[in-house]
Design an enzyme around this catalytic site. Structure first.
Site, PDB file in Angstrom:
ATOM      1  N   ILE A 108      79.891  69.932  56.883  1.00 46.76           N
ATOM      2  CA  ILE A 108      80.642  69.803  55.376  1.00 46.76           C
ATOM      3  C   ILE A 108      81.839  70.810  55.125  1.00 46.76           C
ATOM      4  O   ILE A 108      81.090  71.373  54.467  1.00 46.76           O
ATOM      5  CB  ILE A 108      79.553  69.457  54.077  1.00 46.76           C
ATOM      6  CG1 ILE A 108      77.974  69.231  55.201  1.00 46.76           C
ATOM      7  CG2 ILE A 108      80.022  68.521  53.461  1.00 46.76           C
ATOM      8  CD1 ILE A 108      78.281  67.467  55.685  1.00 46.76           C
ATOM      9  N   LYS A 109      82.628  70.235  54.908  1.00 48.82           N
ATOM     10  CA  LYS A 109      83.581  70.584  53.952  1.00 48.82           C
ATOM     11  C   LYS A 109      83.991  70.276  52.491  1.00 48.82           C
ATOM     12  O   LYS A 109      84.256  69.429  52.280  1.00 48.82           O
ATOM     13  CB  LYS A 109      85.514  69.431  55.647  1.00 48.82           C
ATOM     14  CG  LYS A 109      86.364  70.715  55.275  1.00 48.82           C
ATOM     15  CD  LYS A 109      87.439  69.805  55.915  1.00 48.82           C
ATOM     16  CE  LYS A 109      88.897  70.712  55.964  1.00 48.82           C
ATOM     17  NZ  LYS A 109      89.852  70.093  56.751  1.00 48.82           N
ATOM     18  N   VAL A 110      84.263  71.174  52.255  1.00 48.55           N
ATOM     19  CA  VAL A 110      84.611  71.408  50.237  1.00 48.55           C
ATOM     20  C   VAL A 110      85.348  71.938  50.199  1.00 48.55           C
ATOM     21  O   VAL A 110      85.623  73.666  50.248  1.00 48.55           O
ATOM     22  CB  VAL A 110      82.760  71.961  49.885  1.00 48.55           C
ATOM     23  CG1 VAL A 110      82.710  72.614  48.778  1.00 48.55           C
ATOM     24  CG2 VAL A 110      81.512  71.786  51.044  1.00 48.55           C
TER      25      VAL A 110
END
Length: 214
Positions: free
Chosen positions: A82-84
């Protein structure tokens, strides 16, 4: 060093994977928009091609929204990361996600203090953008040196993923510094092969072989 490709283009991913050098993929909303495909369908295609970390970016900027998107994306495949974005709500979400065993890639990092926050929150990867710093007359690779040093000082497990790579020298410098990953566009991967003496030498060998009429 691990090599990731920074694209959402299926043909480029397949070609890079065929080289046998590809360890993962990073995407972002801009790259996905260029392909004109459903985001989830695209991710399902990518995970069938590359058996490695696949960064999928959330578009929510609030804690609950990020968590909701992250849970949906993580169901696609075990390799989804998950890219945050590196904002307060993002770091809060990373802390929660890492406690649940969900891997995260904290993106849009431009300072060592930001990188320190991401590591303390338990991020799997930190993505400092070297090319964008170079664009504003700041030494992007100096940031990589600082982050690698800080992480080694405290044995942080967060991997340094060098992003916004513009040319092969960025890759060489990142490798010399000791960064864990370089993510790069397809054209930069191709340029890594290039050297005029290699091409010239090959041409000479082939021309000499032809003279033998074999």
């Amino acid at each position: 060093m691990k090599f990731f490709i920074d694209t959402a283009n299926i043909n480029q991913i397949k070609e890079a994977a065929s080289m046998g050098l590809l360890d993962g993929v990073t995407t972002n909303p801009s790259l996905v928009a260029k392909e004109g495909k459903n985001f989830y369908d695209l991710l399902n295609e990518i995970v069938q091609i590359v058996d490695g970390p696949i960064s999928a970016e959330v578009v929510s900027t609030d804690y609950n929204g990020i968590l909701k998107e992250a849970e949906e994306l993580s169901k696609i495949h075990k390799n989804i990361v998950i890219k945050v974005p590196l904002i307060k709500e993002g770091i809060k979400a990373v802390k929660t996600l890492s406690s649940k065993g969900i891997k995260t890639n904290v993106t849009l990092c431009f300072s060592p203090t930001q990188a320190l926050l991401a590591a303390k929150a338990g991020a799997s990867y930190i993505s400092p953008f070297v090319g964008r710093l170079d664009d504003i007359s700041t030494n992007g690779m100096e940031l990589i040196k600082q982050i690698v040093t800080i992480y080694k000082n405290y044995n942080f497990k967060t991997e340094v993923l060098v992003a916004s790579i513009r040319h092969p020298l960025h890759v060489v410098e990142a490798a010399l510094i000791g960064a864990d990953v370089c993510t790069m566009p397809f054209d930069v991967i191709e340029k890594l092969f290039n050297h005029p003496l290699t091409q010239k030498g090959l041409e000479n060998f082939l021309n000499d072989w032809k003279k033998l009429n074999q």
